[in-house]
Write an enzyme that holds these catalytic residues in place. Structure first.
Site, PDB file in Angstrom:
ATOM      1  N   HIS A  37       0.799  -1.228   0.000  1.00 40.21           N
ATOM      2  CA  HIS A  37       0.000   0.000   0.000  1.00 40.21           C
ATOM      3  C   HIS A  37       0.829   1.274   0.000  1.00 40.21           C
ATOM      4  CE1 HIS A  37      -4.157  -1.449   0.497  1.00 40.21           C
ATOM      5  NE2 HIS A  37      -3.629  -2.446   1.174  1.00 40.21           N
ATOM      6  N   LYS A  88       0.535  14.528   1.383  1.00 45.69           N
ATOM      7  CA  LYS A  88      -0.845  14.803   0.985  1.00 45.69           C
ATOM      8  C   LYS A  88      -1.068  16.299   0.765  1.00 45.69           C
ATOM      9  CE  LYS A  88      -2.612  10.624   3.221  1.00 45.69           C
ATOM     10  NZ  LYS A  88      -3.208   9.923   2.075  1.00 45.69           N
ATOM     11  N   THR A 118      -8.667   6.281  -1.526  1.00 52.96           N
ATOM     12  CA  THR A 118     -10.067   5.938  -1.766  1.00 52.96           C
ATOM     13  C   THR A 118     -10.990   7.112  -1.485  1.00 52.96           C
ATOM     14  OG1 THR A 118     -10.206   5.008   0.471  1.00 52.96           O
ATOM     15  CG2 THR A 118      -9.761   3.469  -1.334  1.00 52.96           C
ATOM     16  N   LYS A 178      -8.576  13.915   5.094  1.00 51.14           N
ATOM     17  CA  LYS A 178      -7.724  12.734   5.016  1.00 51.14           C
ATOM     18  C   LYS A 178      -6.647  12.849   6.078  1.00 51.14           C
ATOM     19  CE  LYS A 178      -6.905  13.574   0.745  1.00 51.14           C
ATOM     20  NZ  LYS A 178      -6.663  12.670  -0.375  1.00 51.14           N
TER      21      LYS A 178
END
Length: 843
Positions: A383, A580, A682, A574
């Site tokens: 991942h 990010k 996701t 998130k």
């Protein structure tokens, strides 16, 4: 009196239920409003010991949950019996996280009893929504990894694929996030404090797990070399089972979570001599293993606890599989034909060595057949490409805690490297790169390498991520075993993330295309013709504005900040992490703020910027980013010159439940990670499934979403992964961007001017210095492209008909990103298993 030779014991006698017993069970499975009301009142009285006049909200929630669980149990038992009677391969999903979300509303939806239940308790004067909100959030995960596991368990059950999820029943979960003076503060998440009605302890399936000690070599009766592990201490694992329902079918798979207990919880000898604390030492030490999700591993004690956690749940789970296998009357020689074990990232990768230990040491199997079975049983999903997220354990710690496993890892490595040398003679550098042991400096066990070597299949979670695995992270392994590698792009369950989260939009969709889409998301393609229908466009807009008004009310109730539902809801929720790039979003806000102060007549739509997410407790830069968001919010929200134009909200304690409020109301989805850093993501799928438009880089699943929904319905900016690497290779100098772009220089200077920090010019200096000196995640290189793209977003939002059309196309073309599609691919390509029919069995 029965003849002693012919009488059967109570355990073996076949029980024939009476008509009365069948009637009781039948009533508990009945789904009419009257039956649900009776069941609810029965549980309130007999389970909770309360009657309506004195019951509080939690009592009512527990009573209703037990009534709903009654209607799940028959499916669960039928599913278990189907496993035992069929020659099937069961999927076992090993994951350190299962971020399930709340159960009550989800199970009502899956059982198709939402309306009968609402009617039943409304007749008693009770509001169902209040009970749904009363439920504590299960604290079993942190972010995307755990939520993916939950979506996959949902899809496995919906597709009637036999599966067991295995993990840890964390007593306190991640943490509860509160904000004090703009800073994240962690509070204990006591999600189990008032009980969990959805779980069932399975006391007859406890497992003992060894730790520490030493090994002893010996020869068995056949003269074969064997090893005995003599541990320092043993911890007992007690499983708690949660039924995971399929959507309106007969399937109910099992989520089995382990809690750690001492084999002897109280030492009377120490107690009797006055050592009262010492009497419970072992109990405290053992139970600590399942206390908290992801303990801070900056200190040695934290590292040891994480390794203990990972081995504890993996060992319990593998022993449990072997127990079930033997109960089914099977030989361990066909273990791999009956079980497909998927490792969800590197946390469970110790399972490769543990299954070998069980086969070789406990069940006396020879090494070669044991290794062949082990490798055929495991699959590995990676991942991340971030080095800090790839598990590595210092040799000294690994050997201290798991001495036998270190010996097994060494032997796996010896045999594996012999194969590497045979395939690539005289290539010592390759051998060093591929070794399970990192020999550079302090020696480490490379758990990702163990997972790759010990699996028959390795997959990434988006097309870009898989390509980068093959070309970079695991390139040597891919060259050796190309057939083992494949892509399985992540997916999400539409049952929770659209049908349950967004009933208004779901109702509109069902009205126009029918009700098949929750289990066949490609049905949403039928929405495309409506994108040019003026009446449908108006209804789409009205529906989305209704949802936005609901979120605006929640924001005001939670934060006291009044936001305009007609403004653009620009959302980034998130995990807080530098890659990010929440701080890039903040730089855009400051840019807009500066522009509006210079030119109040600027033609841009009003925007509400919504943030949410947790920072790891030890991640200082991420926590500073949260402080920055709040500091900029204080400045912008209290400046009358931009009143009605800009608002900033940070919603604390982000969770699945909060996501269910936010995703349906978003207009713009911020997916702005540095290209090549996000494996998949996701959240991008959840936003698009609910009609938000994406602004994003060519990273993770963004690429595939853009391919599906169309480039005209996606706002693209920034460097590609290849350009990022090329720029770094050529010598990236972030300060040049600062010096050459006046707007960028202005907003960065604001960080250290004191204007955002009550004249404390040092507060955001670490962030400023990091960006100008290193900028590891290329914010400054992407800044101008991002700002220009945001300008296009603003102009597009001013044309509401165009925006709504783009929104419809995002929903209509999101079908690929159903977790059902992902699970079908895993079943076909990796697990080699299929759906089963679950029929009612005689009671």
């Amino acid at each position: 009196m029965a003849n002693a030779k012919t009488a059967k014991s109570p355990r073996t006698r076949k029980s024939v239920p009476t008509k009365q017993e069948n009637a009781i069970v039948s009533d508990r499975a009945t789904i009419s409003a009257d039956a649900l009301k009776r069941s609810f009142l029965d549980h309130l009285y007999f389970t909770m010991g309360k009657y309506p006049a004195v019951a509080n909200q939690h009592d009512l929630y527990m009573a209703l949950s037990h009534a709903v669980r009654d209607r799940m149990i028959e499916r669960w038992i039928n599913t278990v019996q189907s496993y035992r009677q069929k020659d099937i391969r069961v999927v076992c999903y090993l994951s350190a996280e299962f971020l399930l979300g709340k159960h009550l509303a989800n199970n009502l939806n899956k059982l198709d009893i939402l309306e009968p239940t609402r009617q039943a308790i409304s007749e008693l004067g009770i509001d169902l929504q209040r009970l749904v909100e009363t439920e504590p959030e299960p604290g079993l995960g942190n972010g995307g990894l755990g939520r993916l596991a939950a979506c996959y368990m949902d899809s496995l059950a919906t597709l009637s694929v036999p599966a067991i999820g295995y993990g840890i029943r964390y007593e306190f979960g991640m943490f509860q996030q509160v904000i004090e003076d703009g800073w994240q503060v962690e509070r204990t998440d006591k999600w189990l404090q008032l009980g969990n009605p959805w779980e069932i302890p399975s006391t007859d399936s406890q497992m003992d797990v060894k730790f520490g000690g030493h090994t002893e070599a010996y020869s068995d009766r056949q003269g074969r070399y064997r090893v005995r592990w003599v541990p320092d201490y043993v911890v007992r694992g007690l499983p708690y089972d949660t039924p995971i329902l399929g959507f309106r079918n007969n399937m109910a798979n099992r989520l089995r979570l382990w809690t750690a207990q001492a084999t002897e919880s109280f030492d009377f000898t120490r107690f009797n001599v006055g050592d009262y604390f010492g009497a419970v030492d072992r109990k405290v030490e053992s139970e600590t293993i399942s206390s908290v999700l992801y303990p801070n591993d900056e200190q040695t004690q934290g590292k040891q606890l994480r390794l203990e956690q990972q081995y504890f749940f993996v060992s319990c789970s593998l022993q449990d599989m072997i127990r079930i296998h033997k109960l089914r009357g099977r030989s361990l020689e066909d273990f791999d034909t009956q079980w497909a074990i998927q490792m969800n990232d590197t946390h469970p990768s110790i399972g490769v060595a543990e299954l070998m230990r069980l086969f070789v040491d406990v069940y006396d199997m020879d090494w070669e057949p044991a290794w062949e079975i082990t490798r055929k049983t495991f699959g590995f999903t990676n991942h991340t490409l971030l080095s800090e997220a790839l598990e590595r354990w210092p040799i000294w710690l690994f050997g201290k805690l798991l001495p036998r496993h270190l010996e097994i890892v060494y032997e796996i490595n010896r045999r594996f490297l012999a194969d590497v040398r045979a395939a690539y003679p005289n290539d010592d550098a390759r051998v060093a790169r591929m070794s399970l042991i990192d020999e550079n400096g302090e020696r480490y066990v490379r758990m990702a390498h163990l997972a790759v070597v010990g699996s028959n299949a390795v997959n990434g979670v988006s097309e870009l991520h898989t390509r980068l695995l093959e070309e970079e992270l695991f390139h040597d392994f891919y060259q050796l075993w190309p057939e083992r590698f494949s892509n399985k792009t992540n997916g999400i369950t539409p049952r929770r993330w659209l049908l349950l989260s967004n009933p208004q939009l779901s109702s509109l969709i069902t009205e126009h295309i029918g009700s098949k889409w929750p289990t066949d998301l490609e049905e949403l393609r039928k929405l495309e013709p409506y994108a040019d229908d003026p009446q449908f466009l108006r209804r789409w807009n009205d529906t989305r504005e209704e949802v936005k008004r609901e979120l605006a009310s929640y924001i005001f109730e939670t934060t006291g900040i009044a936001v305009d539902p007609a403004s653009m809801f620009d959302v980034q929720v998130k995990r807080i992490h530098e890659y990010k790039r929440q701080h890039l979003n903040v730089l855009h806000i400051l840019t807009l703020y500066n522009r509006l102060r210079r030119d109040p007549g600027l033609s841009i739509p009003p925007r509400t910027f919504i943030f949410g997410g947790k920072a790891a407790p030890s991640y200082r830069m991420a926590k500073l980013t949260i402080k920055l968001v709040h500091s900029v919010a204080d400045a912008v929200n209290n400046d009358p010159s931009v009143e009605g134009r800009l608002k900033i909200v940070f919603l604390p304690d982000y969770s699945v439940s909060l996501g269910q409020r936010i995703y349906p109301a978003a207009d713009l989805s911020e997916q702005i990670s540095t290209a090549g850093k996000e494996a998949s993501g996701t959240g991008c799928m959840k936003f698009a499934m609910n009609g938000a438009l994406t602004i994003g880089t060519l990273d993770g699943a963004n690429i595939e979403i853009r391919d599906e929904v169309g480039a005209d319905n996606f706002f693209l900016f920034g460097l590609t992964a290849e350009q990022v690497e090329q720029l770094k290779a050529n010598g990236y100098t972030p300060r040049q961007y600062y010096e050459n772009d006046p707007e960028l220089r202005e907003v960065l200077d604001q960080l250290v001017s004191g204007s955002l920090s009550r004249n404390d010019m040092s507060l955001f200096r670490p962030l400023f210095d990091s960006l100008l000196d290193r900028d590891e995640y290329m914010l400054l290189a992407d800044y101008r492209s991002y700002i220009d793209c945001q300008d296009r977003v603003g102009q597009a939002f001013l044309d509401r008909q165009r925006w709504n059309r783009m929104s419809i196309m995002n929903v209509a073309r999101i079908g690929k990103f159903s977790s059902d599609r992902a699970i079908r691919e895993y079943c076909t390509d990796i697990w080699k298993t299929a759906s089963i029919e679950v029929r009612p069995f005689p009671r």
